[in-house]
Design an enzyme around this catalytic site. Structure first.
Site, mmCIF file in Angstrom:
data_model
loop_
_atom_site.group_PDB
_atom_site.id
_atom_site.type_symbol
_atom_site.label_atom_id
_atom_site.label_comp_id
_atom_site.label_asym_id
_atom_site.label_seq_id
_atom_site.Cartn_x
_atom_site.Cartn_y
_atom_site.Cartn_z
ATOM 1 N N HIS A 610 0.835 -1.203 0.000
ATOM 2 C CA HIS A 610 0.000 0.000 0.000
ATOM 3 C C HIS A 610 0.869 1.253 0.000
ATOM 4 O O HIS A 610 0.680 2.158 -0.829
ATOM 5 C CB HIS A 610 -0.914 -0.025 1.234
ATOM 6 N N GLU A 611 1.822 1.313 0.925
ATOM 7 C CA GLU A 611 2.665 2.507 1.006
ATOM 8 C C GLU A 611 3.546 2.651 -0.231
ATOM 9 O O GLU A 611 3.763 3.762 -0.730
ATOM 10 C CB GLU A 611 3.515 2.476 2.279
ATOM 11 N N HIS A 614 1.662 4.121 -3.073
ATOM 12 C CA HIS A 614 1.415 5.571 -2.967
ATOM 13 C C HIS A 614 2.406 6.372 -3.805
ATOM 14 O O HIS A 614 2.099 7.500 -4.227
ATOM 15 C CB HIS A 614 1.505 6.017 -1.509
ATOM 16 N N GLU A 670 -5.891 6.676 -1.906
ATOM 17 C CA GLU A 670 -5.873 5.534 -0.986
ATOM 18 C C GLU A 670 -6.451 4.285 -1.645
ATOM 19 O O GLU A 670 -5.980 3.162 -1.378
ATOM 20 C CB GLU A 670 -6.653 5.876 0.283
ATOM 21 N N ASP A 674 -4.611 0.789 -1.998
ATOM 22 C CA ASP A 674 -5.196 -0.454 -1.492
ATOM 23 C C ASP A 674 -5.173 -1.545 -2.559
ATOM 24 O O ASP A 674 -4.823 -2.706 -2.284
ATOM 25 C CB ASP A 674 -6.638 -0.221 -1.040
ATOM 26 N N HIS A 735 -9.418 8.057 3.128
ATOM 27 C CA HIS A 735 -9.504 6.599 3.054
ATOM 28 C C HIS A 735 -10.964 6.178 2.952
ATOM 29 O O HIS A 735 -11.844 6.791 3.556
ATOM 30 C CB HIS A 735 -8.911 5.945 4.303
ATOM 31 N N ARG A 741 -12.487 -1.068 1.867
ATOM 32 C CA ARG A 741 -11.060 -1.308 1.684
ATOM 33 C C ARG A 741 -10.807 -2.797 1.491
ATOM 34 O O ARG A 741 -9.724 -3.189 1.034
ATOM 35 C CB ARG A 741 -10.284 -0.771 2.895
#
Length: 773
Positions: A610-611, A614, A670, A674, A735, A741
């Site tokens: 996920h990070e 980004h 986000e 995800d 988010h 999610r």
């Protein structure tokens, strides 16, 4: 400016929901099971697992009693116990049994996983974990955070002689001032705030204000530069988006008290919120010697002014293009754009508070992210500043920003005043137990001193290199997938690979916090006293302002952390092209080196993915491998990218909770992360699985390890929240709510449908899917 100096302004977090819940109150826990026994309430599968756990305990007992047998027999038995293999290659180690039990108890096996995988994965968890009285939202992030808080509490309450640094002793003093064992806060009552009001020039609400000697310029100098309070706009010193090696002053829109812009603009829908806000303001004003009717009228004027500000702000969903938002200009150009005050005088006044004061010239450059807003509020302020009544409203508004930010550090009457507004915003009146509130508050103020205590107490050393290996495997999987994205041109693909390789990672904690000398140097200007809670926070505000200003002439510190080690979260910083995973997150259920890899990849691996993703979402993609904002994509590739993001915007905009639809534009970044994080982590796990022996099965669970990967991913997001908090999250948060999610990424992922045999056209396997990365 911010209360915590270490905050990173350009970061994207994994997003345990961060909605402030106000001040603390004594906790009352709700009992859930009524009318039936725990055993009768369990399913056959749960009963079987409990029996299996009991058998494991019996085996351990028998092993202990067989110590008198021959050494050869003991050796064989010990090998069997350490290996943990049971019948049919079941893993019977204690961690395996415990995590299997946790997974099982979270399930709702009455639901078809292809119909609603979130309910299938989390229905049992929601049933067995009612929202505590003091919480508006409750989930796996919150439970782990509470475990971390208990560790910190136990350390903070140790004798000072056991601490290795002065910084840790300062944390203890701040915590003691918050806990207020001697009831100093109650004895002082309104006095600390009334004394502060004198220092800032008075407040018409409390009856002591001379409008004839007041000026907006002087008020901003005192309130914002001396005491680090908010109002009208926000500004910080941070890395320049276009030259990430240097720090620069950055100015943006701001100044609203209520959490969402729409709270002001949609008066019919938000009538309860606006009424509760006015009641809160009036109660606080009366506590500070205001006459009730006059206070209510003046506070309504402040709300009306904030409403005018809200009209001029740009909605979050329309501010996602950093290239369009970025405007570098000189102080003289800013003065021409927004002449409501003298900007050069303002920043020169601010620079007096640096460790080494300096001057600002008209040629000094700043970055403005909301030029239209600043231009428009100039007209608004000019109108108000032209009459005595308007000046009183402006001062009431600015001082209110200070007052409301400091009421949490005052007596119970001031904290109770917030209950009504908290109730309509988040669905609860109470707050955390006092010690939990004070642990969280101490962590926000002096986080890395608290982090040093936490790390020394609980962090497992070998977690760090193993997490590093997992990050690299997820990164490699992400890069391999780039070759499958036919919408990217070759040049952009190669640049994207270079950026992925350049992403640096920081895991666990910054090393300096374990060096008492270095830690003390960080907090050397911060002074706390155990019986001065209000003053401690005034000092903390001024300290953070000073530390931020000191960064202005320094090169960007790329090893500087934006989250303290106990934090249960993670983030990506675009201007540093960096991902950070604090020690607080590297624990079960997110990460446990004793668990099967399928679970670790499904939870922590997805967080890592996920990070990392980004860096390539709709905002992160605008920054290159060095963290500099500029156009490095081919035009045709940008068009193709936007076609795919439009698909995702439309997909998420169709999801609704409480009859409110998700804002697909606001949550786009986000949602991209995800989806991309799930895909990268899953393919990293498949590669790991292909290169290693098959892992032992978990007892009581009839799932393959690939299925367990998806279950682990989904159960990270098991949570429940009040209707009010859900509404607030939909309005404010970038988010998506936890349910989506899970549902959103899995319904886009063919590999999930394959593993759970979901028929085409089912809810979890729709014919139309969205894919970006």
């Amino acid at each position: 400016m911010y209360k915590q100096a270490e905050f990173e302004d350009d970061s994207s977090s994994v997003g345990s929901v961060q909605l402030a819940e106000g001040v603390s109150a004594t906790s009352t826990h709700i009992r859930y099971h009524t009318g039936t026994t725990l055993w009768k309430a369990r399913t056959l599968l749960e009963k079987g697992l409990l029996v299996l756990a009991a058998l494991l305990a019996l085996v351990v007992f028998i092993l202990g009693t067989l110590l008198s047998v021959t050494s050869k027999q003991v050796s064989l038995l010990r090998v069997q116990h350490v290996d943990g293999r049971g019948p049919g290659d079941l893993c019977l180690t204690l961690p395996c049994v415990m995590v299997a039990s946790s997974i099982l108890e979270s399930l709702n096996q009455h639901v078809d996983p292809c119909h609603d995988f979130y309910e299938f994965s989390c229905g049992g968890w929601v049933k067995n974990n009612p929202i505590p009285y003091e919480k508006s939202i409750w989930g796996t992030f919150g439970k782990l955070e509470q475990q971390n808080q208990l560790v910190i509490k136990n350390v903070l309450e140790r004798p000072e002689s056991e601490f290795a640094s002065d910084a840790e002793r300062k944390a203890k003093h701040y915590y003691a001032s918050c806990m207020d064992a001697n009831d100093t806060i109650e004895a002082l009552g309104a006095r600390p705030m009334l004394e502060l009001l004198k220092k800032v020039g008075g407040w018409n609400v409390s009856g002591k204000f001379d409008v004839s000697s007041w000026s907006l310029q002087s008020a901003l100098h005192v309130l914002q530069n001396t005491y680090n309070m908010g109002g009208l706009f926000t500004w910080i010193v941070s890395a320049d988006d276009r030259n990430s090696s240097r720090n620069i002053i950055q100015i943006d829109q701001g100044g609203l008290t209520l959490p969402a812009r729409d709270n002001y603009l949609n008066k019919t829908m938000n009538k309860k919120i606006l009424t509760a806000y006015l009641d809160y303001m009036t109660k606080v004003g009366v506590l500070l010697n205001g006459e009730e009717n006059s206070t209510r009228k003046q506070m309504q004027d402040v709300i009306d002014f904030e409403t005018e500000l809200a009209k001029l702000t740009t909605p979050l969903e329309d501010r996602r293009d950093d290239e369009k938002n970025y405007h570098n200009m000189s102080i003289s150009a800013l003065q021409e754009l927004a002449p409501f005050m003298n900007w050069r005088d303002y920043f020169n006044d601010a620079m007096r508070h640096r460790s080494k004061p300096r001057k600002v010239s008209e040629k000094e450059t700043v970055v403005v992210y909301a030029p239209e807003y600043l231009h428009n509020i100039s007209h608004l302020i000019k109108e108000y500043n032209s009459t005595d009544k308007g000046k009183i409203i402006l001062n009431n508004y600015l001082v209110w920003q200070m007052v409301r930010s400091m009421t949490a550090y005052m007596s119970q009457a001031f904290r109770d005043a917030y209950k009504g507004l908290r109730k309509v915003l988040m669905g609860l009146e109470g707050g955390d137990e006092p010690w939990r509130y004070c642990v969280a508050d101490t962590s926000s103020v002096i986080g890395f001193a608290v982090g040093a205590m936490f790390v020394k107490e609980v962090f497992v050393g070998n977690s760090k290199p193993m997490a590093e290996d997992m990050i690299n495997e997820v990164r490699d999987a992400f890069k391999r997938n780039l070759k499958n994205l036919h919408w990217m041109d070759e040049e952009t693909r190669k640049s994207a690979e270079k950026k992925a390789d350049a992403i640096s990672d920081m895991i666990g904690f910054p090393n300096y916090i374990l060096d008492p000398t270095a830690l003390d140097e960080t907090y050397k200007y911060l002074i706390f006293k155990s019986d001065e809670y209000f003053e401690n926070n005034v000092r903390a505000n001024r300290y953070n302002f000073r530390m931020s200003l000191d960064m202005l002439d320094e090169p960007v510190n790329r090893t500087r952390w934006g989250m303290s080690p106990p934090t249960v979260n993670a983030y990506y910083a675009a201007s540093k092209n960096q991902i950070v995973f604090p020690a607080g997150l590297l624990q079960s259920p997110f990460y446990d080196i004793r668990h099967p890899h399928s679970l670790n990849y499904g939870s922590m691996g997805v967080v890592m993915g996920h990070e990392l993703t980004h860096a390539f979402d709709d905002q992160g993609r605008e920054y290159d491998e060095n963290g500099n904002l500029h156009k490095w994509w081919n035009n045709r590739t940008i068009e193709k990218f936007k076609e795919r993001t439009d698909c995702m915007v439309n997909q998420y905009s169709k999801y609704d909770l409480n009859n409110k639809y998700i804002n697909g534009k606001q949550t786009l970044g986000e949602n991209i992360a995800d989806n991309g994080g799930l895909k990268a982590a899953y393919h990293a796990y498949l590669k790991w699985q292909a290169e290693h022996e098959e892992e032992m099965r978990l007892p009581g669970l009839n799932f393959t390890h690939r299925q367990l990967f998806f279950l682990s991913f989904a159960q990270v997001w098991c949570s429940a929240s009040t209707d009010e908090t859900t509404d607030l999250q939909i309005e404010k948060d970038t988010h998506s709510p936890p349910r989506f999610r899970v549902v959103g990424p899995l319904s886009n992922f063919d590999e999930f449908s394959k593993e759970f045999k979901c028929p085409m056209g089912s809810y979890m396997n729709p014919k139309s899917k969205c894919e970006v990365w």
